[in-house]
Design a protein around this motif. Sequence first.
Motif, PDB file in Angstrom:
ATOM      1  N   ILE A 248      -5.221  -5.112   5.389  1.00 61.09           N
ATOM      2  CA  ILE A 248      -4.667  -4.161   6.352  1.00 61.09           C
ATOM      3  C   ILE A 248      -3.161  -4.015   6.148  1.00 61.09           C
ATOM      4  O   ILE A 248      -2.606  -2.907   6.153  1.00 61.09           O
ATOM      5  CB  ILE A 248      -4.991  -4.618   7.786  1.00 61.09           C
ATOM      6  N   ALA A 249      -2.473  -5.126   5.947  1.00 56.15           N
ATOM      7  CA  ALA A 249      -1.019  -5.097   5.770  1.00 56.15           C
ATOM      8  C   ALA A 249      -0.629  -4.347   4.497  1.00 56.15           C
ATOM      9  O   ALA A 249       0.349  -3.576   4.490  1.00 56.15           O
ATOM     10  CB  ALA A 249      -0.475  -6.524   5.737  1.00 56.15           C
ATOM     11  N   GLN A 250      -1.359  -4.550   3.415  1.00 55.66           N
ATOM     12  CA  GLN A 250      -1.052  -3.844   2.177  1.00 55.66           C
ATOM     13  C   GLN A 250      -1.199  -2.339   2.358  1.00 55.66           C
ATOM     14  O   GLN A 250      -0.363  -1.552   1.885  1.00 55.66           O
ATOM     15  CB  GLN A 250      -1.970  -4.340   1.064  1.00 55.66           C
TER      16      GLN A 250
ATOM     17  N   VAL B  53       2.979  -7.096   6.691  1.00 60.10           N
ATOM     18  CA  VAL B  53       3.474  -5.766   6.331  1.00 60.10           C
ATOM     19  C   VAL B  53       4.896  -5.877   5.807  1.00 60.10           C
ATOM     20  O   VAL B  53       5.240  -5.305   4.758  1.00 60.10           O
ATOM     21  CB  VAL B  53       3.424  -4.809   7.542  1.00 60.10           C
ATOM     22  N   ALA B  54       5.746  -6.609   6.519  1.00 58.01           N
ATOM     23  CA  ALA B  54       7.136  -6.792   6.089  1.00 58.01           C
ATOM     24  C   ALA B  54       7.196  -7.402   4.697  1.00 58.01           C
ATOM     25  O   ALA B  54       7.994  -6.986   3.847  1.00 58.01           O
ATOM     26  CB  ALA B  54       7.873  -7.667   7.091  1.00 58.01           C
ATOM     27  N   GLN B  55       6.339  -8.359   4.432  1.00 54.49           N
ATOM     28  CA  GLN B  55       6.341  -9.038   3.136  1.00 54.49           C
ATOM     29  C   GLN B  55       5.848  -8.143   2.003  1.00 54.49           C
ATOM     30  O   GLN B  55       6.177  -8.385   0.839  1.00 54.49           O
ATOM     31  CB  GLN B  55       5.481 -10.299   3.230  1.00 54.49           C
ATOM     32  N   HIS B  56       5.081  -7.085   2.345  1.00 55.36           N
ATOM     33  CA  HIS B  56       4.518  -6.205   1.318  1.00 55.36           C
ATOM     34  C   HIS B  56       5.313  -4.923   1.106  1.00 55.36           C
ATOM     35  O   HIS B  56       4.929  -4.115   0.234  1.00 55.36           O
ATOM     36  CB  HIS B  56       3.075  -5.852   1.669  1.00 55.36           C
TER      37      HIS B  56
ATOM     38  N   TYR C  17       5.331   3.670  13.948  1.00 52.08           N
ATOM     39  CA  TYR C  17       5.268   2.410  14.687  1.00 52.08           C
ATOM     40  C   TYR C  17       3.995   1.703  14.276  1.00 52.08           C
ATOM     41  O   TYR C  17       2.886   2.193  14.534  1.00 52.08           O
ATOM     42  CB  TYR C  17       5.281   2.675  16.191  1.00 52.08           C
ATOM     43  N   PHE C  18       4.141   0.564  13.607  1.00 51.18           N
ATOM     44  CA  PHE C  18       2.998  -0.280  13.300  1.00 51.18           C
ATOM     45  C   PHE C  18       2.784  -1.217  14.480  1.00 51.18           C
ATOM     46  O   PHE C  18       3.534  -2.163  14.685  1.00 51.18           O
ATOM     47  CB  PHE C  18       3.227  -1.043  11.999  1.00 51.18           C
ATOM     48  N   LEU C  19       1.763  -0.911  15.235  1.00 54.54           N
ATOM     49  CA  LEU C  19       1.492  -1.574  16.506  1.00 54.54           C
ATOM     50  C   LEU C  19       0.634  -2.808  16.283  1.00 54.54           C
ATOM     51  O   LEU C  19      -0.530  -2.705  15.881  1.00 54.54           O
ATOM     52  CB  LEU C  19       0.790  -0.593  17.450  1.00 54.54           C
TER      53      LEU C  19
END
Length: 251
Positions: free
Chosen positions: A80-82, A105-108, A167-169
């Motif tokens: 999901i994050a990718q 998400v931040a890391q990707h 906005y990633f909720l």
Amino acid sequence: MLTAERRQYILNMLHRDGKIVARRLSEELGLSEDTIRRDLRDLAEDGKLVRVHGGALPSSPATANFTARQEQAPQAKEAIAQAAAAMVRAGQVIFLDGGTTNLLVAQHLMPDLQVTVITNSPPVAVALAEHPRADVLLLGGQLLKHSIVTVGTATLEAISMVRADLYFLGICSLHPDMGISTNHLEEAYLKRAMVERSAEVIALVSPEKLNTASSYRIGPLTELSEIITEREVAEELLAPYRNLGITVTRV
């Protein structure tokens, strides 16, 4: 039927049907509504469900602290994050609130991506400290230790000055009846403010949070532009969300 047997029956029904209607259950079991409401109250106190008017809904699994939640559904969260990180375009301003999926998400985020990230999550800010081109605004306020996010009046004031593209909720609970909800009142206020200041709202939802409810409502499902969840989620589980006009992406 013994009390323990009856309460297990309630939990089994909740898992099967996605909700409990107290009047219907009392008729089915030949018991008073007071007895059923007492069962629901006790199960809610144990964190097994969330009481709503006339019955109950499944509770969110997102009651553990941040560290423990990092071990929940790691493969789903990674996928999901990718997918979420790939949606971000150069020059955008994005809200990235707290949560273990949003940390991923931040890391990707691609290292050559020029982006402004506004977050109330110290772990997210730290993850982006070494990003070559990301401008990071860490919102101040009171630290909510359980979720490792800032909340409060100062946080809301800063959000009111922003107009974000995305906005990633970070999701605690989504339910077709309850809408979007969370376990903490201050977080509900904050997420509501970010929703109102964003052009698009993308819900990042690991499967165990679908069709669950928490105590504090953020808003209706129609506030969402898109839901990103795991590939293996059954289509019938996602149909109520698609029927509301929400784009649903399985990854």
